[in-house]
Design a protein around this motif. Structure first.
Motif, PDB file in Angstrom:
ATOM      1  N   THR A   4       0.722  -1.388  -0.122  1.00 60.03           N
ATOM      2  CA  THR A   4      -0.109   0.148  -0.390  1.00 60.03           C
ATOM      3  C   THR A   4       1.097   1.220   0.218  1.00 60.03           C
ATOM      4  N   SER A   5       0.561   2.188   0.345  1.00 61.86           N
ATOM      5  CA  SER A   5       1.295   3.749   0.181  1.00 61.86           C
ATOM      6  C   SER A   5       0.542   4.181   1.568  1.00 61.86           C
ATOM      7  N   HIS A   6       0.442   3.380   2.588  1.00 66.63           N
ATOM      8  CA  HIS A   6       0.784   4.172   3.197  1.00 66.63           C
ATOM      9  C   HIS A   6       1.859   4.335   3.745  1.00 66.63           C
ATOM     10  N   THR A   7       1.837   5.836   4.711  1.00 66.58           N
ATOM     11  CA  THR A   7       2.810   6.036   5.383  1.00 66.58           C
ATOM     12  C   THR A   7       4.458   4.950   5.389  1.00 66.58           C
ATOM     13  N   MET A   8       3.260   3.997   6.895  1.00 69.10           N
ATOM     14  CA  MET A   8       4.742   2.780   7.211  1.00 69.10           C
ATOM     15  C   MET A   8       5.122   2.346   6.296  1.00 69.10           C
ATOM     16  N   MET A   9       4.740   1.464   5.442  1.00 69.28           N
ATOM     17  CA  MET A   9       5.450   1.053   4.611  1.00 69.28           C
ATOM     18  C   MET A   9       6.117   1.161   3.585  1.00 69.28           C
ATOM     19  N   ASP A  10       6.269   2.936   2.902  1.00 68.55           N
ATOM     20  CA  ASP A  10       6.840   3.204   2.563  1.00 68.55           C
ATOM     21  C   ASP A  10       8.547   3.963   2.985  1.00 68.55           C
ATOM     22  N   ALA A  11       7.344   3.897   4.449  1.00 64.95           N
ATOM     23  CA  ALA A  11       8.869   4.499   5.489  1.00 64.95           C
ATOM     24  C   ALA A  11      10.110   2.684   5.920  1.00 64.95           C
ATOM     25  N   GLY A  12       9.165   1.646   5.861  1.00 60.63           N
ATOM     26  CA  GLY A  12       9.879   1.017   5.602  1.00 60.63           C
ATOM     27  C   GLY A  12      10.730   0.831   4.469  1.00 60.63           C
ATOM     28  N   LEU A  13      10.666   0.622   3.833  1.00 59.18           N
ATOM     29  CA  LEU A  13      10.562   0.305   1.980  1.00 59.18           C
ATOM     30  C   LEU A  13      12.067   1.480   2.076  1.00 59.18           C
ATOM     31  N   ASP A  14      11.370   2.213   2.688  1.00 57.39           N
ATOM     32  CA  ASP A  14      13.100   3.368   2.311  1.00 57.39           C
ATOM     33  C   ASP A  14      14.252   2.850   3.592  1.00 57.39           C
ATOM     34  N   LEU A  18      17.922   2.103   2.707  1.00 58.71           N
ATOM     35  CA  LEU A  18      19.089   2.410   3.534  1.00 58.71           C
ATOM     36  C   LEU A  18      20.537   1.476   3.903  1.00 58.71           C
ATOM     37  N   PHE A  19      19.694   0.223   4.661  1.00 59.64           N
ATOM     38  CA  PHE A  19      20.281  -0.462   5.208  1.00 59.64           C
ATOM     39  C   PHE A  19      21.092  -1.340   3.943  1.00 59.64           C
ATOM     40  N   ASN A 179      12.088   3.402  -5.470  1.00 61.05           N
ATOM     41  CA  ASN A 179      13.380   2.967  -6.171  1.00 61.05           C
ATOM     42  C   ASN A 179      13.633   3.992  -6.890  1.00 61.05           C
ATOM     43  N   ALA A 180      12.744   4.943  -7.159  1.00 62.49           N
ATOM     44  CA  ALA A 180      13.364   5.803  -7.944  1.00 62.49           C
ATOM     45  C   ALA A 180      13.969   7.057  -7.406  1.00 62.49           C
ATOM     46  N   LYS A 181      13.120   7.034  -6.311  1.00 70.28           N
ATOM     47  CA  LYS A 181      13.726   7.848  -4.576  1.00 70.28           C
ATOM     48  C   LYS A 181      15.216   8.126  -4.431  1.00 70.28           C
ATOM     49  N   ALA A 182      15.603   6.317  -4.241  1.00 70.39           N
ATOM     50  CA  ALA A 182      16.433   6.052  -3.567  1.00 70.39           C
ATOM     51  C   ALA A 182      17.769   5.967  -4.705  1.00 70.39           C
ATOM     52  N   ALA A 183      16.866   6.144  -6.061  1.00 70.19           N
ATOM     53  CA  ALA A 183      18.561   6.240  -6.506  1.00 70.19           C
ATOM     54  C   ALA A 183      18.761   7.601  -7.355  1.00 70.19           C
ATOM     55  N   GLY A 184      17.180   8.126  -6.541  1.00 69.31           N
ATOM     56  CA  GLY A 184      17.982  10.105  -6.932  1.00 69.31           C
ATOM     57  C   GLY A 184      17.545  10.476  -8.225  1.00 69.31           C
ATOM     58  N   VAL A 185      16.618  10.174  -8.308  1.00 76.79           N
ATOM     59  CA  VAL A 185      15.352  10.205  -9.864  1.00 76.79           C
ATOM     60  C   VAL A 185      14.071  10.565  -9.432  1.00 76.79           C
ATOM     61  N   ASP A 186      13.975  12.551  -9.818  1.00 72.87           N
ATOM     62  CA  ASP A 186      12.979  12.496 -10.482  1.00 72.87           C
ATOM     63  C   ASP A 186      11.889  11.636 -11.309  1.00 72.87           C
ATOM     64  N   ALA A 187      11.153  11.361 -10.785  1.00 73.41           N
ATOM     65  CA  ALA A 187       9.892  11.070 -12.075  1.00 73.41           C
ATOM     66  C   ALA A 187       8.712  10.780 -11.238  1.00 73.41           C
TER      67      ALA A 187
END
Length: 320
Positions: A4-14, A18-19, A179-187
């Motif tokens: 889902t797009s839930h904030t907790m899921m996004d934060a966990g994937l981020d 990073l780890f 994935n785009a955000k983690a790669a520094g890509v503005d998409a």
């Protein structure tokens, strides 16, 4: 995948990306057949390394991960407890220096997010297409973006004003965005069935659509039409109308070879025959997904070839 797009899921994937980056994580995703064979070997059924957890999708004990990370992943549903131990719902693969998240093995869910050997060939084709000196690209779209590999590779190899990632799979759009955000890509990620929900023309269209005839009709695998080529042909047709002057299409896909004839190439020749597109077609791997030939749908097929179709709209219209 039930992402889902839930904030907790996004934060966990981020946190996971990073780890893994800090741990110098590397994993190349093989075909499903190879994945199954390797996991069936003695001593390979339980995770002892990070690549076992997030690459090979093996069950693991909670002590294998730092406690804070484990709790974050558990609370966000990214790792779940099963009979054999804890399992990750995502895999992480490395591609051209980036870490991309996608669906865990086995990819049986209708909304599974694909990543595999085709992704690496697709990325290589894009990089070869965007040679040094490529002009500034105003608008780029990755059709059926999946995990976002196409858009990310384009952004890393060319200057782009706007990049869109479109898909009909909400789980794919979520992972592509992260994935785009983690790669520094503005998409920008957007739901769209091909380009039905997107206006305007594009300087570059890239696509790696599904190209098999899948009896389960999984969106990431089923290409529709005759022997799985339906989506590929639709994208080729779209390029005729939606490429800007000087714009180009790069389509990586598969084609059934029947009685020595490339069925997709024959269809492209009919489609592009009366267009002004300048195009080329290359067979980059003569034999992929050979196991499909054992199914009824492919009983008349000699082989499935991986191919790359490129097409460019001239800067100026032809005068007839």
């Amino acid at each position: 995948m039930q992402l889902t797009s839930h904030t907790m899921m996004d934060a966990g994937l981020d946190s996971l990306v990073l780890f893994l980056r800090e741990a110098s994580y590397e994993f190349v995703t093989p075909t499903p057949a190879t994945h199954a064979r390797v996991n069936s070997r003695p001593g390979r059924r339980e995770a002892t390394l990070l690549t076992d957890v997030f690459g090979w999708s093996r069950p693991f004990g909670r002590g294998l991960l730092p406690l804070a990370l484990f709790e974050t992943l558990r609370n966000s549903g990214i790792v779940r407890e099963t009979e054999g131990g804890w399992r990750s719902t995502v895999r992480a693969s490395t591609l051209q220096g980036e870490i991309l998240l996608h669906s865990a093995f086995p990819t049986l869910s209708p909304d599974a997010v694909f990543f595999g050997p085709d992704t690496y060939r697709f990325a290589r084709a894009i990089k070869n297409h965007l040679r040094p000196g490529t002009r500034q690209l105003r608008r780029v779209v990755d059709i059926g973006c999946g995990a976002g590999a196409g858009a990310i590779v384009v952004a890393k190899n060319a200057a782009c004003d706007e990049i869109l990632m479109v898909d009909i799979n909400e789980a794919a759009l979520q992972l592509a965005r992260l994935n785009a955000k983690a790669a520094g890509v503005d998409a920008t990620s957007r739901w769209s069935d091909l380009l039905t929900n997107v206006d305007g023309q594009f300087d570059l269209i890239v696509a790696n659509p599904p190209y098999l005839n899948d009896p389960l009709l999984r969106a990431y695998r089923h290409g529709g039409g005759e022997l799985g080529s339906g989506l590929s042909l639709q994208i080729a047709e779209i390029a005729k109308a939606r490429l800007s002057r000087g714009g180009s299409l790069l389509l990586y896909t598969g084609s059934p070879i029947v009685d020595g004839k490339d069925r997709l190439l024959q269809a492209v020749e009919r489609s592009f025959g009366n267009s002004d597109l300048v195009w080329s077609y290359e067979e980059v791997d003569p034999d992929v997904f050979g196991e499909e030939l054992e199914t009824e749908a492919y009983s008349s097929v000699d082989r499935i070839a991986a191919v790359v179709l490129t097409a460019q709209k001239p800067e100026r219209p032809h005068v007839r």
